[in-house]
Motif scaffolding. Structure first.
Motif, PDB file in Angstrom:
ATOM      1  N   ASP A 181       2.020   2.339  12.941  1.00 46.94           N
ATOM      2  CA  ASP A 181       1.289   3.001  11.855  1.00 46.94           C
ATOM      3  C   ASP A 181       0.989   2.018  10.718  1.00 46.94           C
ATOM      4  O   ASP A 181       1.331   2.240   9.556  1.00 46.94           O
ATOM      5  N   ARG A 182       0.340   0.913  11.057  1.00 49.38           N
ATOM      6  CA  ARG A 182       0.021  -0.106  10.059  1.00 49.38           C
ATOM      7  C   ARG A 182      -1.374   0.064   9.470  1.00 49.38           C
ATOM      8  O   ARG A 182      -1.773  -0.693   8.586  1.00 49.38           O
ATOM      9  N   GLU A 183      -2.102   1.057   9.962  1.00 48.84           N
ATOM     10  CA  GLU A 183      -3.464   1.250   9.469  1.00 48.84           C
ATOM     11  C   GLU A 183      -3.860   2.707   9.618  1.00 48.84           C
ATOM     12  O   GLU A 183      -3.558   3.351  10.626  1.00 48.84           O
ATOM     13  N   LEU A 184      -4.515   3.229   8.589  1.00 55.27           N
ATOM     14  CA  LEU A 184      -5.121   4.558   8.665  1.00 55.27           C
ATOM     15  C   LEU A 184      -6.620   4.358   8.869  1.00 55.27           C
ATOM     16  O   LEU A 184      -7.308   3.841   7.991  1.00 55.27           O
ATOM     17  N   GLN A 218       0.833  -1.213   0.000  1.00 55.95           N
ATOM     18  CA  GLN A 218       0.000   0.000   0.000  1.00 55.95           C
ATOM     19  C   GLN A 218       0.867   1.263   0.000  1.00 55.95           C
ATOM     20  O   GLN A 218       0.570   2.231  -0.699  1.00 55.95           O
ATOM     21  N   TRP A 219       1.942   1.248   0.775  1.00 51.84           N
ATOM     22  CA  TRP A 219       2.856   2.394   0.761  1.00 51.84           C
ATOM     23  C   TRP A 219       3.442   2.589  -0.639  1.00 51.84           C
ATOM     24  O   TRP A 219       3.579   3.734  -1.092  1.00 51.84           O
ATOM     25  N   GLN A 220       3.767   1.487  -1.294  1.00 55.19           N
ATOM     26  CA  GLN A 220       4.315   1.594  -2.656  1.00 55.19           C
ATOM     27  C   GLN A 220       3.284   2.169  -3.618  1.00 55.19           C
ATOM     28  O   GLN A 220       3.607   3.010  -4.467  1.00 55.19           O
ATOM     29  N   ARG A 221       2.027   1.704  -3.501  1.00 56.69           N
ATOM     30  CA  ARG A 221       0.979   2.211  -4.408  1.00 56.69           C
ATOM     31  C   ARG A 221       0.744   3.702  -4.183  1.00 56.69           C
ATOM     32  O   ARG A 221       0.606   4.478  -5.139  1.00 56.69           O
TER      33      ARG A 221
END
Length: 591
Positions: free
Chosen positions: A430-433, A391-394
């Motif tokens: 910080d694994r989820e927003l 998700q960070w990459q996207r």
């Protein structure tokens, strides 16, 4: 007046207790910097605190100072300078267990508010007491000692924060081999213990200050106003050479026993001009952003590119430099004078702030706008986004080719209720927003409900926000700046703090106590410090939302503009008060 023949130990003890009050004031300001990262990591999840509420927790000390500053002069006139100092110490001591044992937002806010009320009393009463008790030759040294112990309080708070930062870092490394869910639980426990222990360590200085006040003498000027001439004489004998006691007592009594019995009106030049000057100096001192920089130092350095324990170490260096440069100011203030040091300090601060703003502007302009993606991910009235590596990459979209950690900053709103979240890819927590209405829309406060009955709406309205859709106002993602950038920002802050310590840090207390005429000194100081704390509280309260929406560069630019105005005031309007008695300073404005 020969300061060398004055009683030594009573004066030294007086300076020590006055300085100890400065220590408590410094702890008031500085202790939250070390506790905030752990408070944010635990309380924001356990108690669903928004960034606005966390901002209120930081600003509550300053808000309490605003409230107590308004009445501090009245309290000091009513129960004496010693009695007001004791009250401040008792409030500070009582605030510690309330904060350390807090189980929700309200007791935490209450404890911080009590700590601020104590700080407001200290900020008025101790400079007032030192100005009224010490001779002109020692008055600058007294204010410098108050500021020096204030900076020592900041150093002490930073060292406590650094110790716990290392403990948390060690715990983080120890749990990396555990399952992800267990990692989060273990880290939550460690960080919750860290911020509570940080508050507990502040108890001992408060108890020592309260005990030490019982051996102080009362202010001779307050005693003369109460008609207690013999007590005033004994008080002067403790701090002045024997030959100077009677002339000083006669000088103090002269305005009280004027044969004409007439006084200038309160709106005359002799009162208005020095009062306005003192208020402007105190407001400009806080508009430099000093309290916010000290309170948010670890957060600022984290954003600039320094890791947790390294940022805490830099924070300690900042506080240590503040103390060292205050010693320099102590040596210079009665030699070079107040005006020169204020010009030197405000000029250096302005340059440092502009340099920090430039650095943050360069770091922030490369961020990518991901607001459309996050708005599209909103489901129902909330947002839940798992931030795994993919998700960070996207979200990052390849904007960083060097493999640096990424940071996502999101500002969102339900109606008029806004919040800001900052998440890092290298932070295990910080694994989820997750954005929910319950964590953003807060119930109406007593003050807000009152204003709404008058058909005024100065605060966000919970009723209109109850069904308002979630708006992602801004969302930016970018790489964490490299450590070199973090150290460059740290250098700017070090330069800022050094010039502040030499100039405004010491001179602000002298401006507060020396410029005010005898007739209005206690209440005038209250109003001036009220303005000072109001400016500081406002800046602290808007700091997190402002940097979330507009970036750190905008905040530093604003402070630089205010500091330039400070330089102009010091250069063109402020008179020199070095070596003059309080009565001589007052007479200058009567001409």
């Amino acid at each position: 007046m020969t300061a060398s023949t004055a009683p030594r130990w009573p004066v030294r003890y007086l300076l020590f207790i006055g300085g100890l009050g400065g220590l408590l004031y410094g702890i008031d300001i500085g202790i939250i910097a070390g506790a905030l990262p752990y408070l944010e990591a635990t309380a924001s999840h356990a108690w669903q605190l928004s960034s606005q509420q966390l901002g209120f927790v930081v600003a509550a000390v300053l808000l309490g100072s605003v409230l107590s500053s308004l009445f501090a002069g009245m309290v000091a006139d009513l129960i004496g300078r010693r009695g007001a100092m004791l009250l401040a110490g008792l409030l500070f001591t009582a605030s510690i267990p309330i904060m350390a044992l807090a189980s929700g937002y309200t007791p935490l806010l209450l404890g911080r508010l009590l700590q601020g009320i104590s700080g407001g009393l200290i900020g008025v009463v101790i400079p007032l007491y030192l100005a009224e008790v010490l001779s002109p030759e020692r008055r600058g040294r007294g204010a410098a000692m108050f500021q020096l112990l204030l900076t020592v309080g900041l150093v002490l708070a930073a060292l406590i924060g650094l110790y716990h930062a290392h403990a948390v870092d060690a715990a983080t490394e120890a749990v990396r081999s555990l399952p992800v869910a267990q990692q989060a639980q273990e880290l939550f426990t460690v960080k919750d213990h860290a911020w509570r222990t940080i508050f507990w360590t502040c108890l001992a200085p408060g108890l020592l200050f309260c005990a030490g006040i019982f051996w102080l003498s009362e202010s001779p000027r307050w005693l003369v106003r109460r008609g207690r001439i013999e007590d005033a004489r004994r008080s002067l004998q403790r701090v002045l050479p024997a030959a100077d006691v009677e002339p000083t007592l006669a000088q103090i009594q002269a305005p009280e026993s004027s044969s004409s019995g007439k006084r200038d009106p309160l709106l005359s030049r002799r009162y208005v001009v020095p009062f306005v000057l003192a208020c402007v100096v105190l407001a400009c001192t806080q508009a430099t952003g000093i309290n916010s920089v000290l309170a948010y130092a670890v957060n600022i350095l984290n954003q600039a590119g320094l890791s947790g324990s390294v940022a805490n170490g830099a924070d300690v260096a900042i506080k240590l430099l503040n103390a060292v440069m205050t010693v320099v100011a102590l040596l210079l203030v009665d030699r070079k004078g107040r005006k020169f040091l204020l010009m030197l300090g405000s000029g250096g601060i302005c340059v440092a702030l502009l340099a920090a703003a430039t650095l943050f502007f360069q770091a922030e302009r490369g961020r990518a706008d991901v607001q459309p993606q996050l708005q599209a991910a909103v489901s129902g009235d909330g947002l839940r986004l798992v931030l795994d590596d993919a998700q960070w990459q996207r979200l990052g979209g390849g904007i960083d080719s060097e493999g640096r950690p990424m940071q996502l900053t999101v500002s969102y709103a339900y109606g008029d209720f806004t919040n800001v979240r900052a998440l890092r890819s290298d932070n295990l927590t910080d694994r989820e927003l997750r954005v929910e209405r319950a964590g953003t829309v807060q119930p109406d406060s007593v003050i807000g409900a009152f204003f709404r009955t008058l058909h005024l709406n100065p605060f966000a309205d919970p009723a209109s926000a109850a069904h308002a859709p979630l708006r992602i106002e801004q969302a930016h993602i970018g790489p964490i700046p490299p450590p070199a950038h973090g150290w460059a920002v740290a250098t700017c802050i070090l330069v800022f703090v050094a010039f502040f310590a030499v100039g405004p840090g010491v001179c602000v207390w002298l401006a507060l106590s020396e410029l005010m005429p005898n007739r209005i000194r206690s209440n005038g100081m209250s109003i001036a410090l009220l303005i000072n704390q109001f400016v500081s509280t406002t800046i602290a309260a808007i700091f997190l939302p402002t940097v979330g929406h507009y970036g750190y560069a905008s905040m530093f630019l604003f402070w630089a503009g205010c500091t330039f105005l400070f330089f102009l005031v010091a250069a063109f309007w402020l008179p020199e008060t070095k070596g003059k008695s309080l009565e001589e300073i007052e007479a200058r404005f009567a001409r």
